[in-house]
Motif scaffolding. Structure first.
Motif, PDB file in Angstrom:
ATOM      1  N   ASN A  38      -9.842 -39.724 -42.898  1.00 35.18           N
ATOM      2  CA  ASN A  38      -8.835 -40.050 -42.068  1.00 35.18           C
ATOM      3  C   ASN A  38      -7.712 -40.848 -42.773  1.00 35.18           C
ATOM      4  O   ASN A  38      -6.666 -40.827 -42.508  1.00 35.18           O
ATOM      5  CB  ASN A  38      -8.943 -40.718 -40.603  1.00 35.18           C
ATOM      6  CG  ASN A  38      -8.416 -40.702 -39.470  1.00 35.18           C
ATOM      7  OD1 ASN A  38      -7.170 -40.125 -39.555  1.00 35.18           O
ATOM      8  ND2 ASN A  38      -8.542 -41.320 -38.283  1.00 35.18           N
ATOM      9  N   GLY A  55     -10.779 -43.473 -32.958  1.00 37.62           N
ATOM     10  CA  GLY A  55     -10.591 -41.941 -32.545  1.00 37.62           C
ATOM     11  C   GLY A  55     -11.613 -41.030 -33.365  1.00 37.62           C
ATOM     12  O   GLY A  55     -12.002 -40.007 -33.282  1.00 37.62           O
ATOM     13  N   THR A  56     -11.650 -41.616 -34.901  1.00 40.60           N
ATOM     14  CA  THR A  56     -12.345 -40.792 -35.791  1.00 40.60           C
ATOM     15  C   THR A  56     -13.891 -40.371 -35.140  1.00 40.60           C
ATOM     16  O   THR A  56     -14.354 -39.693 -35.386  1.00 40.60           O
ATOM     17  CB  THR A  56     -12.539 -41.479 -37.226  1.00 40.60           C
ATOM     18  OG1 THR A  56     -10.953 -41.616 -37.400  1.00 40.60           O
ATOM     19  CG2 THR A  56     -13.252 -40.688 -38.061  1.00 40.60           C
ATOM     20  N   GLY A 106      -7.918 -37.724 -33.241  1.00 39.27           N
ATOM     21  CA  GLY A 106      -6.377 -38.492 -33.629  1.00 39.27           C
ATOM     22  C   GLY A 106      -6.012 -38.779 -35.228  1.00 39.27           C
ATOM     23  O   GLY A 106      -6.740 -39.838 -35.533  1.00 39.27           O
ATOM     24  N   SER A 135      -6.220 -42.595 -36.141  1.00 38.62           N
ATOM     25  CA  SER A 135      -6.599 -43.561 -35.193  1.00 38.62           C
ATOM     26  C   SER A 135      -8.033 -43.779 -35.859  1.00 38.62           C
ATOM     27  O   SER A 135      -8.906 -42.913 -36.151  1.00 38.62           O
ATOM     28  CB  SER A 135      -6.861 -42.717 -33.878  1.00 38.62           C
ATOM     29  OG  SER A 135      -7.752 -43.431 -32.761  1.00 38.62           O
ATOM     30  N   THR A 175     -10.276 -50.962 -41.146  1.00 35.90           N
ATOM     31  CA  THR A 175      -9.442 -51.662 -39.996  1.00 35.90           C
ATOM     32  C   THR A 175      -8.847 -52.762 -40.773  1.00 35.90           C
ATOM     33  O   THR A 175      -7.513 -52.870 -40.716  1.00 35.90           O
ATOM     34  CB  THR A 175     -10.224 -52.347 -38.776  1.00 35.90           C
ATOM     35  OG1 THR A 175     -10.831 -51.102 -38.094  1.00 35.90           O
ATOM     36  CG2 THR A 175      -9.197 -52.901 -37.712  1.00 35.90           C
TER      37      THR A 175
END
Length: 372
Positions: free
Chosen positions: A54, A265-266, A259, A262, A181
């Motif tokens: 991602n 979302g992963t 997504g 995201s 993050t």
């Protein structure tokens, strides 16, 4: 404000929900069956690898259909470090991620100057180059014999069983997601997003496109390597079977479904992709023999999902088998109260017992097709 833009949790509610979720997941292994504990472990391992993808796809706007090869490289590296060089698994896992990141940088450097279809072809080439390397480097992968990995241990304590290993995976999942993050809040993280949104504007602002595109490949490979290393010390056996282009597409599906761009979302996308085949198997078992089954002739079309198989004697065996697992292995567990006939394997599959690792844990029974 700047503080609001860089906070990890936008609201107090989201922070409390994240803490509650971690607490619930932490106690889950003692409330659910071994089968679902194994499912959660898979979601964790593949989720870490999908998180790396991602970064590449969702945050940098690149594409990769060779991610499974880096996942497998991390698994082989950790198995090699733990079994051949006697490096404890606790240290072998991050080392495997670092080594895989270096390999990702090697492939990322030429790919950083490509985009679109040409980039996809380049990453596909990386997939087949690494798979060819795995088949030839017998000193590293074991060749036709699967490589053996040591059980996970930390300062002399050996983790035994799926429930204990679940917490190892959970710790790496939390650390990885917090790390990514925080990365996205830094200057480098914002530069990656700028490259994705409008690379010409990013270049005018002084962002080195080649540097950050190459960096994204290295970061993606790092997390793929960590996920692969966790996989190796969970399975204790690593083979290059089951990690072809289809596995790379599944990793890409995890990112897209959850997504792109995201982080949380992963994990949701990974859970969906992992649980979907299990749900189809459950649905197939529920519909077996029903009017819907007979009307749609599902018995002929969904035989590979049926959890029960027949023995040569025509008797229903006392095992329930999950759908096909990685490395061509299919896990089967005994149904209590039923007479044990033999290890149930479908046509072309053979009973296989994974060796007991230095007296740690129980040997794992499975069906395996050596020709897959």
């Amino acid at each position: 404000s700047y503080a609001a833009d860089t906070t990890i949790f936008p609201t107090v509610t989201s922070r409390n929900a994240a803490i509650l979720g971690i607490v619930l997941v932490s106690i889950a292994p003692w409330l659910i069956s071994d089968y679902w504990v194994a499912i959660l472990i898979q979601i964790g391992m593949f989720g870490i690898a999908a998180l790396g993808l991602n970064i590449l796809v969702g945050f940098t706007g690149q594409i990769s259909i060779g991610h499974a090869a880096f996942f497998l490289f991390g698994a082989f590296t950790s198995a090699y470090l733990s079994s051949k060089l006697s490096v404890p698994a606790f240290f072998a896992i991050p080392l495997s991620g670092a080594v895989t990141a270096l390999v990702g940088l090697v492939f990322g450097l030429p790919a950083a100057r490509l985009k679109g279809l040409y980039l996809a072809i380049a990453t596909l080439a990386a997939q087949y180059i690494l798979l060819d390397f795995f088949s030839r480097a017998e000193w590293f992968t074991g060749g036709s014999v699967p490589a053996m990995a040591e059980p996970f241990s930390i300062f002399g304590y050996v983790v035994n069983g799926d429930r204990q290993y679940f917490y190892v995976v959970l710790a790496y999942v939390i650390a990885s997601f917090i790390l990514v993050t925080n990365l996205m809040r830094t200057r480098d993280g914002r530069a990656l997003v700028a490259v994705r949104d409008h690379y010409l504007s990013a270049e005018i602002m002084g962002i080195n496109l080649t540097k950050y595109r190459t960096l994204s490949f290295g970061l993606a490979a790092f997390f793929a390597g960590v996920g692969g290393a966790l996989y190796a010390h969970y399975q204790l056996v690593v083979s290059n079977e089951g990690f072809g282009i289809d596995r790379s597409i599944l990793f890409l599906a995890m990112v897209i479904i959850g997504g792109t761009g995201s982080i949380m979302g992963t994990l949701m996308g990974t859970a969906f992709v992992v649980i979907l085949p299990e749900s189809m198997q459950w649905l197939s078992a529920v519909l077996k023999g029903s009017s819907i089954d007979q009307a749609l002739q599902l018995n002929n079309n969904l035989t590979f999902l049926r959890p029960y198989y027949q023995t040569e004697e025509g008797e229903e065996n006392p095992f329930i088998c999950s759908s096909r697992r990685d490395n061509g292995m299919q896990k089967c567990s005994h149904i209590p109260g039923r007479r044990e006939l033999r290890m149930p394997c479908t046509l072309g599959w053979e009973a296989y017992t994974q060796p007991q690792a230095e007296g740690v844990g129980a040997a794992r029974n499975a069906c395996i097709n050596w020709n897959q």
